[in-house]
Design an enzyme around this catalytic site. Sequence first.
Site, PDB file in Angstrom:
ATOM      1  N   GLU A  80     -61.585  66.818 -34.995  1.00  0.00           N
ATOM      2  CA  GLU A  80     -62.410  67.845 -34.278  1.00  0.00           C
ATOM      3  C   GLU A  80     -61.570  69.013 -33.737  1.00  0.00           C
ATOM      4  OE1 GLU A  80     -63.910  66.278 -30.527  1.00  0.00           O
ATOM      5  OE2 GLU A  80     -65.018  68.292 -29.859  1.00  0.00           O
ATOM      6  N   ASN A 226     -74.317  66.121 -30.931  1.00  0.00           N
ATOM      7  CA  ASN A 226     -73.191  64.900 -30.350  1.00  0.00           C
ATOM      8  C   ASN A 226     -73.490  64.822 -28.878  1.00  0.00           C
ATOM      9  OD1 ASN A 226     -70.328  63.795 -30.579  1.00  0.00           O
ATOM     10  ND2 ASN A 226     -70.263  65.495 -29.052  1.00  0.00           N
ATOM     11  N   GLU A 227     -73.506  63.780 -28.358  1.00  0.00           N
ATOM     12  CA  GLU A 227     -73.406  63.542 -26.998  1.00  0.00           C
ATOM     13  C   GLU A 227     -74.316  64.330 -26.038  1.00  0.00           C
ATOM     14  OE1 GLU A 227     -69.433  62.873 -25.304  1.00  0.00           O
ATOM     15  OE2 GLU A 227     -69.002  61.108 -26.626  1.00  0.00           O
ATOM     16  N   TYR A 293     -65.078  54.675 -25.788  1.00  0.00           N
ATOM     17  CA  TYR A 293     -63.704  54.720 -25.505  1.00  0.00           C
ATOM     18  C   TYR A 293     -62.788  53.684 -24.716  1.00  0.00           C
ATOM     19  CZ  TYR A 293     -63.737  59.332 -27.833  1.00  0.00           C
ATOM     20  OH  TYR A 293     -64.108  60.366 -28.694  1.00  0.00           O
ATOM     21  N   GLU A 350     -67.359  57.405 -32.749  1.00  0.00           N
ATOM     22  CA  GLU A 350     -66.273  57.670 -31.677  1.00  0.00           C
ATOM     23  C   GLU A 350     -65.812  56.436 -31.100  1.00  0.00           C
ATOM     24  OE1 GLU A 350     -66.326  61.474 -29.251  1.00  0.00           O
ATOM     25  OE2 GLU A 350     -67.470  62.341 -30.687  1.00  0.00           O
ATOM     26  N   GLN A 397     -59.089  60.135 -32.754  1.00  0.00           N
ATOM     27  CA  GLN A 397     -59.405  60.714 -33.935  1.00  0.00           C
ATOM     28  C   GLN A 397     -58.281  60.600 -34.941  1.00  0.00           C
ATOM     29  OE1 GLN A 397     -60.574  64.794 -33.026  1.00  0.00           O
ATOM     30  NE2 GLN A 397     -61.840  64.140 -31.136  1.00  0.00           N
TER      31      GLN A 397
END
Length: 544
Positions: A80, A226-227, A293, A350, A397
């Site tokens: 990103e 995204n999200e 996460y 992710e 990432q």
Amino acid sequence: MSIRTRPRASLSSRPLSIVISHLPICVALLTLALVLLPGAARAQAPTPTPAAAPFAAEVTIRADRAGSTIDRNIYGSFAEHLGRGIDEGIWVGEGSPIPNTRGIRNDVIAALRKLKLPVLRWPGGCFADEYHWRDGIGPRSKRPRRVNTSWGGIETNAFGLHEFMDLVELVGAEPYISVNVGSGTPQEMMDWLEYMTSDSDSALAQLRRKNGRQKPWKLKYVGVGNENWGCGGNMRPEYYADEYKRFVAFIKQYSEGKFEKIACGPGGHDLHWTEVLMAQATKQIDGLSLHYYTLPTNNWKKKGSAIRFAEPEWHATLMQTLRMTELLNKNSAILDRYDPDKRVALVVDEWGTWYDAEPGATALYQQNTLRDAVVAGINLNLFNQHSDRVRIAASAQSINVLQALMLTQGKELVLTPTYHVFELYKVHQEATSLPVELSAPRYALGKGSVPSLHASASRDAKGVLHLSIVNLDPNHPADITLTVAGAAPKRASGRTLTAPVMTALNDFGAAPAVTPAPLPPLQLQGDRFRVSLPSKSVTVLALE
Ligand code: AHR
């Protein structure tokens, strides 16, 4: 993987009981010293954890119960426009003294090629829903400088579409593009896809040629936002489902092949989001994304340090990362109801650890220790085990951001412990997944406990069996009796990733402290192998 647990044998019943019964205290003191001494973790204190008595475990690879193919795309990553992820991490520009190919770091290209990185997701993340692709094409000197409102700093747009596609071609990976839904339009997305993939003489295809790319690129994976429940527009699932259907109605095919359309899925445990998306749009969805996460504390306001931690944080981190199991099971169960044939992929695009930033570090930069290697091993095992549904994943990432594969500092590049896990596990790509049965004690600390071993297995095209096995216990090695049901391998070898201390890391200007090493040859006793795995380790065995 099925796990049978049994209580750990009492330490006092073992030989050397006096020494061993004091081991937890010794280990705790050693760990405390490492935490308190400034720079101790960075300096890779040479004092190893004293050897503790191993625990016994039985592992069976079920070669007689072949499962699904492990899609190579499970071993993907994510890049990103954030901090030093792209600029400095990947892109140094053609005039840089750092060796590069058309501005892209050669060391990064070589390292990603070695991993056989299958797929790379770009340009975000939250950044995707504020990115306008036209900013990143044409002469670099004319590209606009924009404020990166998601992550701070100025986006120069020097690394744009052509540079990203150059990178994936150099690495041999497939591109996965996230298009802008939050602040973009279906028209902007249509133009982007036509620009990339049309071989006609349309104005957009001609513009691509004028910008240096004659032939259209091949693009398969298109993430639609995204999200969008958060940074991508604060939408309700019902609203996003409508938006998703509106956008995909305008995803046209400009060349051979078929775009795989990936919908924004839930963040963490929001199963309602999955339910609504599947209820309203299953027909239009090829993949549903999932983000999770691992925070040691499970608290976004105080996540914990990447490098200063002791056994309680080690244990808590592993408990948190194992919650991925439940997420995969629960989301898969919803998908199974709407899509029993498993056409729709779960796309874990992710995943990784997220710690508190060190003072002065660029956005989301964090170091990476043996703990991250263990986290990576567990998550990749889970994806292998769920390969019937999980068909793409992307670690968050790639470089200099979160649980990175690599870190850079000027011309130096460090391969993190996480990188080495990806390298060890690449043998699973496109292999057939096999169940693993485990009988091992649990690793308990305080009120919680986790399995002490976590494993997945596969059979590759040549018939070689691969077992990846993580020892979560930071204090005790594992003495494993390994059997294979449905095959009779004669030889076994392996490599393991471990270090004397759990905070071990690879740092700039120092010899790497966490790199894979070969295991002594495994002994075959009758129809079973005996193998000893170090405490806190990630190991991959090959049996043939
Ligand atoms: O990976 C960092 C950020 O985490 C991404 O931009 C976003 O999608 C997620 O919240």
